[in-house]
Design a protein around this motif. Structure first.
Motif, PDB file in Angstrom:
ATOM      1  N   CYS A  28       0.843  -1.196   0.000  1.00 57.77           N
ATOM      2  CA  CYS A  28       0.000   0.000   0.000  1.00 57.77           C
ATOM      3  C   CYS A  28       0.881   1.250   0.000  1.00 57.77           C
ATOM      4  N   GLY A  29       1.947   1.224   0.802  1.00 58.38           N
ATOM      5  CA  GLY A  29       2.865   2.366   0.852  1.00 58.38           C
ATOM      6  C   GLY A  29       3.532   2.609  -0.493  1.00 58.38           C
ATOM      7  N   MET A  30       3.915   1.495  -1.134  1.00 59.31           N
ATOM      8  CA  MET A  30       4.569   1.600  -2.441  1.00 59.31           C
ATOM      9  C   MET A  30       3.614   2.271  -3.449  1.00 59.31           C
ATOM     10  N   LEU A  31       2.346   1.827  -3.411  1.00 52.97           N
ATOM     11  CA  LEU A  31       1.354   2.406  -4.330  1.00 52.97           C
ATOM     12  C   LEU A  31       1.119   3.875  -4.000  1.00 52.97           C
ATOM     13  N   VAL A  42      -9.830   5.529   3.174  1.00 57.69           N
ATOM     14  CA  VAL A  42      -9.835   4.065   3.053  1.00 57.69           C
ATOM     15  C   VAL A  42      -9.444   3.720   1.617  1.00 57.69           C
ATOM     16  N   THR A  43      -8.908   2.501   1.453  1.00 54.79           N
ATOM     17  CA  THR A  43      -8.324   2.149   0.152  1.00 54.79           C
ATOM     18  C   THR A  43      -9.266   1.330  -0.729  1.00 54.79           C
ATOM     19  N   THR A  44     -10.546   1.290  -0.349  1.00 54.75           N
ATOM     20  CA  THR A  44     -11.489   0.464  -1.117  1.00 54.75           C
ATOM     21  C   THR A  44     -12.256   1.305  -2.132  1.00 54.75           C
ATOM     22  N   LEU A 100       3.430   7.811   9.778  1.00 56.45           N
ATOM     23  CA  LEU A 100       2.387   7.448   8.817  1.00 56.45           C
ATOM     24  C   LEU A 100       2.378   5.943   8.614  1.00 56.45           C
ATOM     25  N   MET A 101       1.201   5.421   8.264  1.00 58.25           N
ATOM     26  CA  MET A 101       1.117   4.000   7.971  1.00 58.25           C
ATOM     27  C   MET A 101      -0.113   3.753   7.101  1.00 58.25           C
ATOM     28  N   CYS A 102      -0.060   2.726   6.298  1.00 56.33           N
ATOM     29  CA  CYS A 102      -1.261   2.290   5.592  1.00 56.33           C
ATOM     30  C   CYS A 102      -1.511   0.891   6.120  1.00 56.33           C
ATOM     31  N   ASP A 103      -2.556   0.724   6.898  1.00 53.83           N
ATOM     32  CA  ASP A 103      -2.748  -0.575   7.541  1.00 53.83           C
ATOM     33  C   ASP A 103      -4.211  -0.994   7.501  1.00 53.83           C
ATOM     34  N   GLN A 104      -4.405  -2.283   7.768  1.00 58.74           N
ATOM     35  CA  GLN A 104      -5.733  -2.867   7.641  1.00 58.74           C
ATOM     36  C   GLN A 104      -6.689  -2.390   8.735  1.00 58.74           C
TER      37      GLN A 104
END
Ligand code: ASP
Length: 326
Positions: free
Chosen positions: A167-170, A223-225, A201-205
């Protein structure tokens, strides 16, 4: 003489077959261990413990969860790939199982041939979150702050190939800015550092972030959806906020080592289906922003086909990004 050897081999093979089948009929006769390839307290751990507790009721046997974190989930997966194929050591892994072949040059197992798929479990949305006092009130402010301070903003993840890494890479590629990456053995410990303000920072579930978001201990920016998540209805999608097409969610699945007898796999499929129908599991999943996959997806064949399609989908994306681990 040759004939005698041949007969002896046949008898031995027959014995092996009988003992495997007999064993499979008694299954499970002792404690089952489910390996989570990430640290305790993180999203995969949470999903696994809920499902394992319910499977234990259905299997009438103790099911313990063991955390073998590190190297983006590949250490735990390697442990299961080499375990006895008797149904007593299982792996609950996520999307990282499909990305590892492209990311790791020296993967000590083959994701497609060293495991016996059991079934898909759940698909979890992700959230872009920061420490509570991060100086940005909304997504636009977050973007401008991050772009201006890229060399100072730290981004926590669970190692190469973890969902938080993908997610971070994207995210970094979508905003064309590289942040300072801090890898952990899982986003459980990374979350502790986010709560403590050691990382930004974080992108997490959602299974890991919903609690601290609701209690105001961290801030959420999206949110990433594709659509909003019912348990966090006020949170906009990243797509809505200005990153069109930014979509990533994290599927989880259960595996056994290759060669696990079919009756054992069938017993595990039944137990997994029962767990995913369990009202306790469903309501806890819903609180954490996820839900069980449709029952038809809880099948070895569906998982085998899906895993292959995910390996094929991620391979070119990762190779193009040029990210590798040795
Ligand atoms: N699933 C990992 C964990 O449980 C997190 C990740 O993949 O980002 O820590």
């Amino acid at each position: 003489m040759d004939m005698i050897r041949y007969m002896a081999a046949l008898v031995a093979a027959g014995f092996l077959l009988v003992s495997t089948v007999g064993h499979a009929q008694d299954y499970p006769a002792r404690t089952i261990s489910v390996i989570v390839p990430f640290a305790a307290g993180g999203p995969t751990d949470t999903v696994t413990r809920l499902v394992a507790q319910s499977m234990a009721r259905s299997l009438k046997q103790t099911v313990i969860v063991e955390n073998v974190g590190g190297a983006g989930g590949t250490l735990g997966a390697a442990r299961v790939a080499k375990a006895a194929a008797d149904g007593y050591t299982l792996l609950l892994h996520h999307i990282g199982q499909a990305t590892a072949p492209a990311l790791y040059r020296k993967l000590p197992y083959d994701v497609l041939t060293d495991f016996e798929p059991i079934g898909l479990v759940t698909e979890v949305p992700m959230t872009l979150v920061t420490r509570k006092d991060f100086p940005a009130r909304d997504f636009q402010e977050l973007l401008s702050h991050v772009r201006r301070n890229a060399q100072k903003v730290s981004y926590g993840n669970a190692g190469l190939g973890s969902a938080s890494h993908l997610c971070g890479m994207l995210f970094m590629s979508a905003i064309q800015t590289d942040l300072v990456t801090v890898p952990y053995k899982g986003t459980g410990p990374a979350m502790n550092d986010l709560l403590g303000g050691q990382i930004d920072l974080m992108c997490d579930q959602t299974t890991n972030t919903t609690g601290p978001i609701r209690s105001g201990k961290i801030k959420v920016y999206g949110v990433t959806t594709h659509s909003r998540v019912p348990s966090l209805p006020e949170v906009r999608t990243l797509s809505e906020s200005g990153l069109p097409g930014f979509e990533v969610s994290v599927w989880h699945a259960l595996y056994a080592p290759k060669g696990t007898p079919r009756p054992v796999i069938d017993r595990l499929v039944t137990a997994l289906r029962e767990a995913l129908r369990d009202p306790l599991v469903k309501s806890r999943f819903a609180e954490l922003g996820t839900e069980p996959v449709a029952e038809a997806k809880v099948s070895p064949d569906t998982l085998r086909t899906f895993l292959k399609s995910e390996v094929d989908r991620w391979g070119p994306i990762i190779r193009k990004a040029g990210v590798y681990a040795d």
